[in-house]
Enzyme design. Structure first.
Site, PDB file in Angstrom:
ATOM      1  N   MET A   1       0.842  -1.197   0.000  1.00 30.77           N
ATOM      2  CA  MET A   1       0.000   0.000   0.000  1.00 30.77           C
ATOM      3  C   MET A   1       0.883   1.255   0.000  1.00 30.77           C
ATOM      4  O   MET A   1       0.923   2.015   0.954  1.00 30.77           O
ATOM      5  CB  MET A   1      -0.937  -0.042   1.222  1.00 30.77           C
ATOM      6  N   GLY A   2       1.602   1.441  -1.110  1.00 25.76           N
ATOM      7  CA  GLY A   2       2.403   2.653  -1.279  1.00 25.76           C
ATOM      8  C   GLY A   2       1.648   3.619  -2.172  1.00 25.76           C
ATOM      9  O   GLY A   2       0.417   3.642  -2.180  1.00 25.76           O
ATOM     10  N   ARG A   3       2.410   4.400  -2.933  1.00 23.71           N
ATOM     11  CA  ARG A   3       1.783   5.415  -3.797  1.00 23.71           C
ATOM     12  C   ARG A   3       0.811   4.782  -4.791  1.00 23.71           C
ATOM     13  O   ARG A   3      -0.344   5.178  -4.885  1.00 23.71           O
ATOM     14  CB  ARG A   3       2.881   6.177  -4.570  1.00 23.71           C
ATOM     15  N   ILE A   4       1.276   3.771  -5.538  1.00 26.09           N
ATOM     16  CA  ILE A   4       0.408   3.202  -6.589  1.00 26.09           C
ATOM     17  C   ILE A   4      -0.710   2.375  -5.955  1.00 26.09           C
ATOM     18  O   ILE A   4      -1.860   2.425  -6.401  1.00 26.09           O
ATOM     19  CB  ILE A   4       1.231   2.370  -7.597  1.00 26.09           C
TER      20      ILE A   4
ATOM     21  N   THR B   1       1.441  -5.840 -11.733  1.00 26.55           N
ATOM     22  CA  THR B   1       2.073  -4.767 -12.520  1.00 26.55           C
ATOM     23  C   THR B   1       3.294  -4.241 -11.774  1.00 26.55           C
ATOM     24  O   THR B   1       3.793  -3.169 -12.105  1.00 26.55           O
ATOM     25  CB  THR B   1       1.092  -3.597 -12.796  1.00 26.55           C
TER      26      THR B   1
ATOM     27  N   ARG C   1       6.628  -6.214 -10.313  1.00 27.76           N
ATOM     28  CA  ARG C   1       7.805  -6.796 -10.968  1.00 27.76           C
ATOM     29  C   ARG C   1       7.611  -8.307 -11.042  1.00 27.76           C
ATOM     30  O   ARG C   1       7.029  -8.923 -10.141  1.00 27.76           O
ATOM     31  CB  ARG C   1       9.094  -6.500 -10.190  1.00 27.76           C
TER      32      ARG C   1
ATOM     33  N   GLU D   1      12.448 -10.248 -18.979  1.00 25.60           N
ATOM     34  CA  GLU D   1      11.836  -9.331 -19.945  1.00 25.60           C
ATOM     35  C   GLU D   1      12.835  -8.961 -21.028  1.00 25.60           C
ATOM     36  O   GLU D   1      14.001  -8.718 -20.696  1.00 25.60           O
ATOM     37  CB  GLU D   1      11.333  -8.076 -19.229  1.00 25.60           C
TER      38      GLU D   1
ATOM     39  N   HIS E   1       5.104  -4.684 -20.175  1.00 28.60           N
ATOM     40  CA  HIS E   1       5.599  -3.702 -19.185  1.00 28.60           C
ATOM     41  C   HIS E   1       5.268  -2.256 -19.603  1.00 28.60           C
ATOM     42  O   HIS E   1       6.158  -1.441 -19.828  1.00 28.60           O
ATOM     43  CB  HIS E   1       7.117  -3.880 -18.988  1.00 28.60           C
TER      44      HIS E   1
END
Ligand code: NAP
Length: 320
Positions: free
Chosen positions: A155-158, A236, A238, A267, A286
């Site tokens: 639960m960070g910025r994104i 989304t 890593r 990737e 990505h």
């Protein structure tokens, strides 16, 4: 004497011009081919600044060659491609581009959630391949988003921006994070749970942590066995956070219902990756932060960070 900077990919002209006002520039002048390791090894040995992307592995070995380097400016919020400890030991500043990509990445994460739940890619393919013969009661039926339970890991910025979008769909929101966020819980009407409870109770599980030794293979066999058979995993963040072999088995054996993936362990993902053979997987290359405006903001912020560090001033976003 003007400092020299190496840029590991063709970046927009206006950003090049901005850096060129204060530095001499050398650049890997390609848009779709990453800089070869041997070229980077040579270039890094004689520059004060490195402007790089997440496609470059900046490990201890390559840093050993960086005798003049003052700053590594990564044009990404994630910095798992850089050996932070080795950079710190050498007194090299590492910077990233948080914040400017938050909303765009949350948009893409929610778009991927919707595409996976409602089988958008499979449905579009069905039409184009001539398999749409009639309207049928249970044809291409998916999972409801409205009113479902969304579990956000990280639960960070994104993560928080994703929760805001989920609120608009009347979703119940659970989250698991390294630290509890009581104020955000009230603002976004979310409940903090341990990881296992989140996995058991969620209809959608979205991963939004950084990729670190602690989060490597955070989701594997044991975790899939806790999830609902109707649940959907969205990653989304890593690739290495989810064990791909275990994910393949869970999807193939119906242990979970579907997955939406923007990121992979390797990737670009190999076309023989078994995950690509499954109809219940939606895959993207990505593109989390890939809006024109946001990529320009990231490129500019990475340039600002680089120039400030080169002048021995504090960059806007310092990792170490
Ligand atoms: P952020 O604000 O730093 O949020 C990360 C959150 O993860 C933090 O709340 C942190 O907890 C939590 N966390 C870290 N380690 C954890 C662990 N071991 N267990 C549980 N929670 C843990 O970062 P962000 O800006 O939201 O970005 C998140 C990640 O998304 C990036 O690191 C990047 O890899 C990925 N990303 C992908 C794309 C894409 O194109 N697909 C675009 C942008 C970002 P605390 O609050 O306690 O620190």
């Amino acid at each position: 004497m003007r400092p020299t900077v190496y840029i590991t990919r063709r970046i927009p002209d206006e950003i090049i011009a901005k850096i060129e006002e204060e530095c001499d520039i050398r650049m890997w002048d390609e848009t779709d081919i990453p800089v070869p390791r041997n070229v980077l090894e040579k270039e890094i040995s004689s520059v004060e600044g490195l402007y790089c992307l997440l496609t470059e592995t900046i490990d201890r070995e390559i840093l050993a060659k960086a005798s003049r380097l003052k700053v590594i400016s990564n044009m990404a919020v994630g910095y798992n491609n850089i050996d932070i400890k080795a950079a710190k030991e050498k007194g090299i500043t590492v910077t990233n581009t948080p914040g400017v990509l938050t909303e765009t990445t949350a948009d893409l994460t929610f778009a991927l959630l919707m595409a996976t739940a409602r089988r958008l890619i499979e449905s579009a393919d069905c039409l184009r391949s001539g398999n749409w013969k009639t309207w049928s009661p249970m044809q291409l039926t998916g999972q409801d988003i409205y009113g479902a339970t969304l579990g956000i890991i990280g639960m960070g910025r994104i993560g928080a921006s994703l929760a805001k979008r989920a609120k608009g769909f009347d979703m119940n929101i659970l989250y698991y994070n390294r630290s509890q966020k009581p104020e955000l819980e009230i603002e976004l009407n979310m409940k903090y749970t341990d990881l296992d409870t989140l996995l058991r109770e969620s209809d959608f599980v979205c991963i939004m942590t950084p990729y670190t030794p602690e989060t490597t293979n955070l989701i594997g066999n044991r975790e899939f066995s806790l999830m609902k058979k109707s649940s959907i995993l969205i990653n989304t963040a890593r690739g290495g956070i989810v064990n791909e072999n275990d994910l393949f088995q869970a999807l193939r054996d119906g242990e979970i219902w579907a997955a939406g993936l923007d990121v992979f362990e390797q990737e670009p993902v190999c076309l023989d990756n078994p995950l690509l053979s499954l109809a219940n997987v939606v895959t993207l290359p990505h593109i989390g932060s890939a809006s024109i405006k946001t990529r320009m903001k990231m490129a500019e912020l990475a340039a600002d960070n680089l120039l400030l560090a080169i002048k021995n001033q504090t960059p806007k976003h310092v990792v170490v």
